[in-house]
Design a protein around this motif. Structure first.
Motif, PDB file in Angstrom:
ATOM      1  N   LEU A  65       0.828  -1.211   0.000  1.00  0.00           N
ATOM      2  CA  LEU A  65       0.000   0.000   0.000  1.00  0.00           C
ATOM      3  C   LEU A  65       0.861   1.260   0.000  1.00  0.00           C
ATOM      4  O   LEU A  65       0.533   2.242  -0.671  1.00  0.00           O
ATOM      5  CB  LEU A  65      -0.940  -0.014   1.210  1.00  0.00           C
ATOM      6  N   ARG A  66       1.932   1.226   0.752  1.00  0.00           N
ATOM      7  CA  ARG A  66       2.829   2.381   0.807  1.00  0.00           C
ATOM      8  C   ARG A  66       3.418   2.663  -0.573  1.00  0.00           C
ATOM      9  O   ARG A  66       3.574   3.822  -0.977  1.00  0.00           O
ATOM     10  CB  ARG A  66       3.944   2.100   1.813  1.00  0.00           C
ATOM     11  N   GLY A  67       3.735   1.614  -1.322  1.00  0.00           N
ATOM     12  CA  GLY A  67       4.259   1.801  -2.663  1.00  0.00           C
ATOM     13  C   GLY A  67       3.282   2.544  -3.561  1.00  0.00           C
ATOM     14  O   GLY A  67       3.680   3.418  -4.341  1.00  0.00           O
ATOM     15  N   ALA A  68       2.001   2.217  -3.443  1.00  0.00           N
ATOM     16  CA  ALA A  68       0.989   2.894  -4.250  1.00  0.00           C
ATOM     17  C   ALA A  68       0.889   4.367  -3.875  1.00  0.00           C
ATOM     18  O   ALA A  68       0.772   5.247  -4.742  1.00  0.00           O
ATOM     19  CB  ALA A  68      -0.365   2.209  -4.066  1.00  0.00           C
ATOM     20  N   VAL A  69       0.929   4.656  -2.569  1.00  0.00           N
ATOM     21  CA  VAL A  69       0.844   6.041  -2.109  1.00  0.00           C
ATOM     22  C   VAL A  69       2.072   6.826  -2.560  1.00  0.00           C
ATOM     23  O   VAL A  69       1.954   7.946  -3.074  1.00  0.00           O
ATOM     24  CB  VAL A  69       0.708   6.087  -0.571  1.00  0.00           C
ATOM     25  N   THR A  70       3.245   6.246  -2.378  1.00  0.00           N
ATOM     26  CA  THR A  70       4.483   6.943  -2.744  1.00  0.00           C
ATOM     27  C   THR A  70       4.518   7.239  -4.236  1.00  0.00           C
ATOM     28  O   THR A  70       4.853   8.354  -4.654  1.00  0.00           O
ATOM     29  CB  THR A  70       5.706   6.097  -2.349  1.00  0.00           C
ATOM     30  N   ASP A  71       4.152   6.255  -5.042  1.00  0.00           N
ATOM     31  CA  ASP A  71       4.135   6.470  -6.494  1.00  0.00           C
ATOM     32  C   ASP A  71       3.124   7.541  -6.876  1.00  0.00           C
ATOM     33  O   ASP A  71       3.385   8.388  -7.736  1.00  0.00           O
ATOM     34  CB  ASP A  71       3.809   5.164  -7.212  1.00  0.00           C
ATOM     35  N   GLY A  72       1.949   7.497  -6.229  1.00  0.00           N
ATOM     36  CA  GLY A  72       0.913   8.485  -6.540  1.00  0.00           C
ATOM     37  C   GLY A  72       1.319   9.893  -6.156  1.00  0.00           C
ATOM     38  O   GLY A  72       1.083  10.850  -6.904  1.00  0.00           O
ATOM     39  N   LEU A  73       1.955  10.033  -4.994  1.00  0.00           N
ATOM     40  CA  LEU A  73       2.397  11.357  -4.553  1.00  0.00           C
ATOM     41  C   LEU A  73       3.547  11.858  -5.412  1.00  0.00           C
ATOM     42  O   LEU A  73       3.641  13.064  -5.694  1.00  0.00           O
ATOM     43  CB  LEU A  73       2.816  11.309  -3.088  1.00  0.00           C
ATOM     44  N   LEU A  74       4.422  10.949  -5.828  1.00  0.00           N
ATOM     45  CA  LEU A  74       5.525  11.353  -6.699  1.00  0.00           C
ATOM     46  C   LEU A  74       4.992  11.882  -8.027  1.00  0.00           C
ATOM     47  O   LEU A  74       5.454  12.914  -8.537  1.00  0.00           O
ATOM     48  CB  LEU A  74       6.457  10.159  -6.933  1.00  0.00           C
ATOM     49  N   ALA A  75       4.009  11.190  -8.570  1.00  0.00           N
ATOM     50  CA  ALA A  75       3.403  11.656  -9.813  1.00  0.00           C
ATOM     51  C   ALA A  75       2.707  12.991  -9.616  1.00  0.00           C
ATOM     52  O   ALA A  75       2.813  13.905 -10.447  1.00  0.00           O
ATOM     53  CB  ALA A  75       2.410  10.613 -10.328  1.00  0.00           C
ATOM     54  N   ALA A  76       2.007  13.136  -8.483  1.00  0.00           N
ATOM     55  CA  ALA A  76       1.293  14.385  -8.198  1.00  0.00           C
ATOM     56  C   ALA A  76       2.264  15.545  -8.027  1.00  0.00           C
ATOM     57  O   ALA A  76       2.016  16.662  -8.510  1.00  0.00           O
ATOM     58  CB  ALA A  76       0.432  14.223  -6.949  1.00  0.00           C
ATOM     59  N   SER A  77       3.387  15.292  -7.338  1.00  0.00           N
ATOM     60  CA  SER A  77       4.344  16.373  -7.089  1.00  0.00           C
ATOM     61  C   SER A  77       5.007  16.831  -8.377  1.00  0.00           C
ATOM     62  O   SER A  77       5.501  17.961  -8.464  1.00  0.00           O
ATOM     63  CB  SER A  77       5.407  15.921  -6.078  1.00  0.00           C
ATOM     64  N   GLY A  78       5.029  15.968  -9.370  1.00  0.00           N
ATOM     65  CA  GLY A  78       5.604  16.350 -10.653  1.00  0.00           C
ATOM     66  C   GLY A  78       4.629  17.064 -11.559  1.00  0.00           C
ATOM     67  O   GLY A  78       4.977  17.429 -12.683  1.00  0.00           O
ATOM     68  N   ARG A  79       3.405  17.248 -11.092  1.00  0.00           N
ATOM     69  CA  ARG A  79       2.378  17.876 -11.934  1.00  0.00           C
ATOM     70  C   ARG A  79       1.987  19.257 -11.422  1.00  0.00           C
ATOM     71  O   ARG A  79       0.826  19.638 -11.419  1.00  0.00           O
ATOM     72  CB  ARG A  79       1.142  16.978 -12.001  1.00  0.00           C
ATOM     73  N   GLY A  80       2.969  19.982 -10.900  1.00  0.00           N
ATOM     74  CA  GLY A  80       2.727  21.394 -10.640  1.00  0.00           C
ATOM     75  C   GLY A  80       2.280  21.770  -9.253  1.00  0.00           C
ATOM     76  O   GLY A  80       1.437  22.661  -9.116  1.00  0.00           O
ATOM     77  N   VAL A  81       2.804  21.111  -8.199  1.00  0.00           N
ATOM     78  CA  VAL A  81       2.433  21.505  -6.838  1.00  0.00           C
ATOM     79  C   VAL A  81       2.804  22.964  -6.592  1.00  0.00           C
ATOM     80  O   VAL A  81       2.006  23.741  -6.044  1.00  0.00           O
ATOM     81  CB  VAL A  81       3.114  20.592  -5.794  1.00  0.00           C
ATOM     82  N   ARG A  82       4.006  23.354  -6.986  1.00  0.00           N
ATOM     83  CA  ARG A  82       4.426  24.738  -6.779  1.00  0.00           C
ATOM     84  C   ARG A  82       3.574  25.709  -7.594  1.00  0.00           C
ATOM     85  O   ARG A  82       3.276  26.821  -7.145  1.00  0.00           O
ATOM     86  CB  ARG A  82       5.912  24.896  -7.104  1.00  0.00           C
ATOM     87  N   ARG A  83       3.189  25.299  -8.771  1.00  0.00           N
ATOM     88  CA  ARG A  83       2.315  26.153  -9.590  1.00  0.00           C
ATOM     89  C   ARG A  83       0.957  26.320  -8.921  1.00  0.00           C
ATOM     90  O   ARG A  83       0.416  27.425  -8.843  1.00  0.00           O
ATOM     91  CB  ARG A  83       2.162  25.538 -10.986  1.00  0.00           C
ATOM     92  N   HIS A  84       0.387  25.207  -8.425  1.00  0.00           N
ATOM     93  CA  HIS A  84      -0.899  25.297  -7.719  1.00  0.00           C
ATOM     94  C   HIS A  84      -0.764  26.156  -6.466  1.00  0.00           C
ATOM     95  O   HIS A  84      -1.642  26.978  -6.171  1.00  0.00           O
ATOM     96  CB  HIS A  84      -1.382  23.897  -7.317  1.00  0.00           C
ATOM     97  N   ALA A  85       0.326  25.965  -5.713  1.00  0.00           N
ATOM     98  CA  ALA A  85       0.520  26.730  -4.482  1.00  0.00           C
ATOM     99  C   ALA A  85       0.641  28.222  -4.787  1.00  0.00           C
ATOM    100  O   ALA A  85       0.086  29.061  -4.062  1.00  0.00           O
ATOM    101  CB  ALA A  85       1.754  26.234  -3.741  1.00  0.00           C
ATOM    102  N   THR A  86       1.355  28.569  -5.850  1.00  0.00           N
ATOM    103  CA  THR A  86       1.500  29.980  -6.233  1.00  0.00           C
ATOM    104  C   THR A  86       0.155  30.574  -6.620  1.00  0.00           C
ATOM    105  O   THR A  86      -0.194  31.699  -6.202  1.00  0.00           O
ATOM    106  CB  THR A  86       2.492  30.099  -7.401  1.00  0.00           C
ATOM    107  N   TYR A  87      -0.612  29.837  -7.401  1.00  0.00           N
ATOM    108  CA  TYR A  87      -1.923  30.317  -7.839  1.00  0.00           C
ATOM    109  C   TYR A  87      -2.842  30.572  -6.645  1.00  0.00           C
ATOM    110  O   TYR A  87      -3.441  31.653  -6.513  1.00  0.00           O
ATOM    111  CB  TYR A  87      -2.554  29.294  -8.785  1.00  0.00           C
TER     112      TYR A  87
END
Length: 416
Positions: free
Chosen positions: A122-144
């Motif tokens: 289960l941890r592997g699924a969460v880690t992979d999902g968060l890694l993918a999410a963090s590569g899709r513009g977390v800083r851009r969303h936070a700035t907006y």
């Protein structure tokens, strides 16, 4: 003293109730809400690095106060299990499924509630999902969203940076990461807070969160997108519906609670210290160094739930019985005199704090939270030159629950 398992029949009885029952310190109620650090230090003097306490509803537990003892529990899941199904008070019917502690302590089909291979899957699924999410513009969303929150109060010349900024910025970013509509952020902020506060409303609000996230999972199954919910649905680990919803809840509640609290504390430190403020504005000091300091002194979670003794054992000079609940005093451990003789001295360049837990269950999304905080502070300071507190620093107050201590308000003013 080492923490060695004891043979069941030979182990001295160490049940928290046997140490004083109703006279035990309570990690809830008026004193706990106003002076949790005072309770931790009193318990350290009376009991050493581990102390018997009572949680909400006078449920007995062991509170780990020592840094080394915290690390031992966190690093040894075979001795200190995360699986609440072995919790003696729950198993023997003294804690009902409707108890307000259940949303924080009870078993769920997520990686936090598992050890060994089920945890790794289960941890592997969460880690992979968060890694993918963090590569899709977390800083851009936070700035907006940081700019959007500031736009709402910039013409007023004043604001409460807790209620109008720190409480909502992380949730707005998280709704985008998870795949939720932005409109859900307001309801989810309230419900996450209620789950942490406990009381009769905790179960109702936990149910509301689960309902929203269950609907999200069904929607993303039909209409996948570039978000964490879809990543869980499509992961080769093959999570079922309950596992997906439980992990959406885990990330939502844990990430929002820790990030909003940490953001408020970082802003408090910056605005009550002119040298730090000028250093950040001039670029001579990094936001990450201030965040690191706050994680030592006021970690976003004061107490982490929970571990359960997998066998009768000894910890910090106390005999713990199989199935007893252990909660981790992260704030107390960070100021343990054994590893930090002078807590007033700022810790620089040392990442060994307990703020994100440790061991196999260490927070997998800490980089996302830190990115939101760094962007949130940076945008605020550059959008509002001349930002300053509008009250004396000594007037700032905090209110604690069993699990965290949150800044009540952070009133500021700035030129319009």
């Amino acid at each position: 003293m080492t923490d060695q398992p004891l043979n069941g029949a030979d182990a001295p009885r160490g049940c928290p109730v046997a140490h004083g029952g109703a006279d035990l310190a309570r990690l809830y109620g008026t004193e706990a809400a106003t002076d949790p650090q005072g309770i931790y230090e009193r318990l350290r003097k009376e009991h050493g690095p581990v102390a018997p306490v009572l949680l909400e509803g006078d449920v007995p537990a062991w509170l780990v106060l020592g840094y080394r003892e915290n690390r031992r529990v966190l690093d040894n899941p075979r001795q200190f299990s995360r699986d609440a199904r072995i919790w003696r008070d729950w198993r023997e019917g003294r804690v009902a499924e409707t108890h307000p502690l259940i949303p924080m302590v009870g078993w769920r089909p997520d990686c936090v509630s598992q050890d060994g291979e089920p945890h790794r899957r289960l941890r592997g699924a969460v880690t992979d999902g968060l890694l993918a999410a963090s590569g899709r513009g977390v800083r851009r969303h936070a700035t907006y969203f940081a700019n959007k929150q500031i736009d709402a109060f910039i013409d007023e010349g004043c604001a409460d940076l807790v209620a109008e900024y720190a409480e909502y910025l992380p949730m707005l970013v998280l709704t985008r990461i998870l795949g939720l509509p932005t409109a859900d952020a307001l309801r989810l902020v309230e419900s996450c807070a209620q789950v942490f506060q406990g009381g009769e409303a905790a179960l109702e609000h936990n149910g509301r969160i689960m309902e929203i996230l269950s609907e999200l999972a069904e929607r993303k199954r039909a209409e996948p997108g570039s978000d964490f919910a879809t990543a869980l649905l499509e992961h080769p680990a093959g999570l079922d519906h309950d596992e997906i919803v439980s992990h959406l809840r885990l990330v939502l509640i844990a990430a929002h609670a820790t990030t909003s609290n940490l953001l408020a504390r970082v802003l408090q430190l910056v605005l009550t210290d002119a040298a730090r403020l000028s250093g950040l504005v001039s670029g001579q000091m990094s936001i990450s160094s201030v965040v690191e300091e706050v994680m030592w002194d006021t970690p976003p979670l004061s107490v982490l739930p929970g571990r359960f003794a997998a066998a009768d054992l000894e910890l910090g000079g106390h005999h713990i019985q199989e199935g007893e609940l252990i909660v981790l005093g992260l704030a107390a451990g960070n100021v343990d005199p054994e590893v930090r003789p002078d807590a007033a001295v700022a810790v620089q360049g040392n990442h060994a704090h307990l703020a994100f837990s440790a061991g196999p269950h260490e927070c997998p999304g800490q980089n996302i939270g830190q990115a939101i905080i760094e962007i949130g502070v940076d945008v605020l300071l550059h959008r509002l030159p001349g930002l300053r507190l509008s009250v004396p620093p000594e007037e700032l107050s905090s209110t604690a629950t069993t699990w965290d201590s949150r800044l009540d308000r952070l009133p500021v003013e700035f030129p319009v």
